[in-house]
Design an enzyme around this catalytic site. Structure first.
Site, mmCIF file in Angstrom:
data_model
loop_
_atom_site.group_PDB
_atom_site.id
_atom_site.type_symbol
_atom_site.label_atom_id
_atom_site.label_comp_id
_atom_site.label_asym_id
_atom_site.label_seq_id
_atom_site.Cartn_x
_atom_site.Cartn_y
_atom_site.Cartn_z
ATOM 1 N N ASP A 241 2.338 2.040 4.154
ATOM 2 C CA ASP A 241 1.039 3.200 3.602
ATOM 3 C C ASP A 241 2.096 4.442 3.626
ATOM 4 O O ASP A 241 1.772 5.182 3.950
ATOM 5 C CB ASP A 241 -0.009 3.398 4.826
ATOM 6 C CG ASP A 241 -0.597 3.802 4.369
ATOM 7 O OD1 ASP A 241 -1.033 4.865 3.392
ATOM 8 O OD2 ASP A 241 -1.557 4.177 5.183
ATOM 9 N N GLU B 73 1.051 -1.274 0.092
ATOM 10 C CA GLU B 73 -0.008 0.182 -0.271
ATOM 11 C C GLU B 73 0.791 1.444 0.599
ATOM 12 O O GLU B 73 0.912 2.363 1.022
ATOM 13 C CB GLU B 73 -0.871 0.349 1.349
ATOM 14 C CG GLU B 73 -2.262 1.082 1.051
ATOM 15 C CD GLU B 73 -2.828 1.510 2.437
ATOM 16 O OE1 GLU B 73 -3.541 2.302 3.070
ATOM 17 O OE2 GLU B 73 -3.248 0.416 3.239
ATOM 18 N N HIS C 234 1.762 4.254 -2.218
ATOM 19 C CA HIS C 234 1.312 5.728 -2.956
ATOM 20 C C HIS C 234 2.219 6.712 -3.832
ATOM 21 O O HIS C 234 3.079 6.977 -3.162
ATOM 22 C CB HIS C 234 0.279 6.532 -1.606
ATOM 23 C CG HIS C 234 -0.616 5.475 -1.068
ATOM 24 N ND1 HIS C 234 -1.450 4.330 -1.827
ATOM 25 C CD2 HIS C 234 -0.633 5.707 0.010
ATOM 26 C CE1 HIS C 234 -2.190 4.504 -0.663
ATOM 27 N NE2 HIS C 234 -1.603 4.590 -0.078
ATOM 28 N N HIS D 101 -9.479 0.372 -0.458
ATOM 29 C CA HIS D 101 -8.195 1.521 0.110
ATOM 30 C C HIS D 101 -9.664 2.519 0.668
ATOM 31 O O HIS D 101 -10.356 2.891 0.011
ATOM 32 C CB HIS D 101 -7.945 2.578 -0.715
ATOM 33 C CG HIS D 101 -7.065 3.273 -0.172
ATOM 34 N ND1 HIS D 101 -7.038 4.533 -0.020
ATOM 35 C CD2 HIS D 101 -5.575 3.852 0.335
ATOM 36 C CE1 HIS D 101 -6.382 4.877 0.847
ATOM 37 N NE2 HIS D 101 -5.309 4.527 0.993
#
Length: 331
Positions: A293, A8, A10, A169
């Site tokens: 994250d 995860e 980004h 998400h």
């Protein structure tokens, strides 16, 4: 531990940032924090340096919020998804082959086009599935199409045929925010409401009958399952107790069965050993995967916690690397 895979993680594009209310995010998170996040969303070299320092070999990238789900015009959303997938491939994946892969952006305003784009992204760009930012707006900001909605099943049919996972998400609840958050804006977003929104979204999928029709579907949840390892046993028991009441679930099996057979969870943004052990207890160690994250969380925080967590080295290897490599068919 060396050789970790993180799922995860980004990135962004200039077009996506223009659609993002960065002033609101700065007010919510703090100006310095958001300035650092915004910079790191575009900075591959800093990301790779930190990955090397803390034993992460591979990151699966995905477009950060607001993504395609918030675009009100269906045609614009479809075009946006295609451009985004091309840009992530060009700017991140191709220059760093073997270090970066990606989840596709899809526009579920048009489920058939979303399926077409997912197939293109998987077969021609080498993407490993899709990441969807919660519900999809349809024509206006106070509308929501969740992933269990009947029109979306056409997309799920394509997902099943491609045999790739979908990462669900979080996203803020529909505006206006529920009254329970009045006076406590710090509860809105990642500290609290993200998890409740996404857990409910996942429960809808389990109760909809989707996994009965498509038993091989795989959905990934971040943040150690968005609280579901703790909440699902209660949900399952109460559904059983009120089984003769109104509006019974459309699903044929228990929610715990779907959770342990159709879902994976990652450690993204939830670096807590007892929570991870609870997640392992509900899902099994083969369905929990390491994640950070990034850049909303620090690679240092995620990796140092995970590498020292009191679990067996066999389990650490499975969670840190092997489960993701198997699921995503990584070399």
């Amino acid at each position: 531990m060396k050789g970790k895979v993180a799922l995860e993680e980004h990135v962004s594009t200039e077009e996506n940032n223009k659609r993002w209310d960065l002033r609101f995010e700065a007010a919510r998170h703090g100006k310095q924090y958001m300035a650092n996040v915004e910079r790191r969303l575009f900075d591959a070299e800093t990301r790779l340096e930190e990955m090397d320092r803390f034993g992460i070999d591979t990151a699966i990238l995905s477009l950060t919020t607001p993504g395609a789900q918030s675009i009100l015009d269906s045609n614009q959303a479809v075009d946006f998804a295609k451009r985004t997938n091309d840009l992530i491939t060009k700017n991140f994946v191709e220059p760093h082959q073997g270090r970066f892969y990606a989840f596709a952006t899809v526009a579920l305003q048009n489920p058939r086009a979303a399926g077409d784009e997912l197939e293109r992204a998987v077969k021609h760009l080498g993407m490993k599935g899709a990441l969807v930012n919660g519900y999809t707006n349809l024509g206006k900001t106070d509308s929501a199409q969740y992933l269990d909605a009947e029109p979306v099943w056409e997309f799920w049919d394509r997902v099943a045929k491609l045999d790739v996972p979908v990462y669900l998400h979080p996203r803020d609840s529909l505006p206006p925010q529920p009254q329970i958050y009045d006076g406590y804006p710090c509860l809105v977003g990642s500290p609290w409401s993200f998890g409740l929104e996404t857990a409910t979204h996942a429960a809808r999928l389990m109760l909809s009958g989707l996994f009965d029709k498509y038993p091989t579907l795989t959905v990934i949840l971040g943040h150690l399952g968005e609280g579901l390892p703790q909440l699902l046993p209660r949900l399952e028991w109460r559904l059983h107790m009120q089984r003769e009441g109104m509006n019974p679930p459309k699903a044929n099996r228990k929610v715990s069965e779907y959770f342990s057979q159709n879902f994976y969870a990652t450690t993204s943004g939830h670096f807590h050993t007892k929570s991870m052990l609870n997640c392992i207890g509900e899902m099994g160690v083969d369905r929990v995967m390491f994640s950070v994250d990034y850049p909303y969380e620090e690679i240092r925080s995620a990796a140092t916690w995970f590498d020292a967590a009191p679990i067996s080295e066999n389990d650490r290897t499975r969670i840190g690397r092997d489960n993701a490599r198997r699921l995503l068919r990584l070399p």
